[in-house]
Design an enzyme around this catalytic site. Structure first.
Site, PDB file in Angstrom:
ATOM      1  N   GLY A  46       0.830  -1.187   0.049  1.00 38.85           N
ATOM      2  CA  GLY A  46      -0.138   0.084  -0.092  1.00 38.85           C
ATOM      3  C   GLY A  46       0.989   1.159  -0.098  1.00 38.85           C
ATOM      4  N   GLN A  51       3.081   9.974   1.024  1.00 39.48           N
ATOM      5  CA  GLN A  51       4.413   9.309   1.301  1.00 39.48           C
ATOM      6  C   GLN A  51       5.291   9.625   0.302  1.00 39.48           C
ATOM      7  OE1 GLN A  51       2.337   5.174   2.017  1.00 39.48           O
ATOM      8  NE2 GLN A  51       4.264   4.919   3.270  1.00 39.48           N
ATOM      9  N   CYS A  91       5.507  -0.326   7.240  1.00 38.57           N
ATOM     10  CA  CYS A  91       5.120   1.044   6.508  1.00 38.57           C
ATOM     11  C   CYS A  91       6.476   1.270   5.732  1.00 38.57           C
ATOM     12  CB  CYS A  91       4.821   2.134   7.519  1.00 38.57           C
ATOM     13  SG  CYS A  91       4.565   3.728   6.408  1.00 38.57           S
ATOM     14  N   LEU A  92       6.132   1.535   4.246  1.00 40.08           N
ATOM     15  CA  LEU A  92       7.417   1.966   3.440  1.00 40.08           C
ATOM     16  C   LEU A  92       8.161   3.197   4.232  1.00 40.08           C
ATOM     17  CD1 LEU A  92       5.942   1.076   0.039  1.00 40.08           C
ATOM     18  CD2 LEU A  92       7.687  -0.380   1.411  1.00 40.08           C
ATOM     19  N   HIS A 133      -4.729   1.983   7.516  1.00 44.51           N
ATOM     20  CA  HIS A 133      -3.040   2.421   7.600  1.00 44.51           C
ATOM     21  C   HIS A 133      -3.219   3.609   6.594  1.00 44.51           C
ATOM     22  CE1 HIS A 133       1.185   1.607   8.187  1.00 44.51           C
ATOM     23  NE2 HIS A 133       1.141   2.277   7.005  1.00 44.51           N
ATOM     24  N   GLU A 134      -3.533   3.247   5.335  1.00 48.35           N
ATOM     25  CA  GLU A 134      -3.190   4.325   4.222  1.00 48.35           C
ATOM     26  C   GLU A 134      -3.975   5.680   4.333  1.00 48.35           C
ATOM     27  OE1 GLU A 134      -0.681   3.779   2.791  1.00 48.35           O
ATOM     28  OE2 GLU A 134      -0.558   1.566   3.079  1.00 48.35           O
ATOM     29  N   HIS A 137      -2.516   8.078   6.749  1.00 53.02           N
ATOM     30  CA  HIS A 137      -1.498   8.783   6.143  1.00 53.02           C
ATOM     31  C   HIS A 137      -1.964  10.109   5.383  1.00 53.02           C
ATOM     32  CE1 HIS A 137       2.245   6.344   6.264  1.00 53.02           C
ATOM     33  NE2 HIS A 137       1.731   5.366   5.739  1.00 53.02           N
TER      34      HIS A 137
HETATM   35 NI    NI Z   1       2.572   3.366   5.928  1.00 50.36          NI
END
Ligand code: NI
Length: 167
Positions: A46, A51, A91-92, A133-134, A137
């Site tokens: 995701g 991000q 998370c990236l 989660h996304e 962000h």
């Molecule tokens: Ni994330």
């Protein structure tokens, strides 16, 4: 297409609140393609526009094992949330950190897809976790901020060490 640089926690730009997408135009379509490519290359399941330092309400998800089921959520809104489930998240933007987070077990989300079509998605399991989660962000929230203060301090120390080693 292009790989986009991913912001890393605690970059303050991860705390910006995203604005709604006004129109799914060529620029947005290109952004979706680039975000998909960036997510697959990372690799991740995701990615929110926040991000990649684009502060628009847009996210891409692919939880398939074949990595060919890209799901695009533009201006997502949770219209129903039920139950509670704990899941280990990563998370990236927070590389190498995996922690358990409690979220709603099932969500119903309304969003536009990459063709500008409004649709409703019912999600549970990993997809429900990923959507929540996304969407966090897009509100400028990173998952580690849901953890205890002590855990956050440990994570900050670990990330600082990782950065020193990377230099
Ligand atoms: Ni994330």
């Amino acid at each position: 297409m292009a790989l986009l640089p991913i912001l890393h926690y605690p970059d303050p730009r991860l705390h910006k609140v995203a604005a709604p997408v006004k129109q799914v135009d060529d620029k947005i379509v290109q952004l979706i393609k680039d975000m998909g490519e960036t997510m697959y290359a990372a690799p991740g399941i995701g990615l929110a526009a926040t991000q990649v330092d684009v502060h628009l309400r847009l996210l891409v998800i692919d939880i398939s094992e074949t990595h060919d089921q890209l799901q695009v959520f533009i201006n997502p809104e949770i219209i129903r949330a039920e139950g509670e489930a704990e899941c280990e998240e990563g998370c990236l933007s927070v590389p190498g950190i995996f922690e358990k987070v409690t979220r709603a077990a099932r969500v119903v989300v309304s969003a536009m897809d990459q063709h500008g079509q409004q649709r409703t998605v019912e999600a549970e399991g990993l997809l429900a976790v990923c959507i929540q989660h996304e969407m966090d962000h897009l509100l400028g929230k990173v998952f580690v901020e849901k953890l205890s203060r002590l855990k956050q301090q440990r994570i900050a120390a670990r990330l600082a060490k990782q950065q020193r080693q990377a230099m």
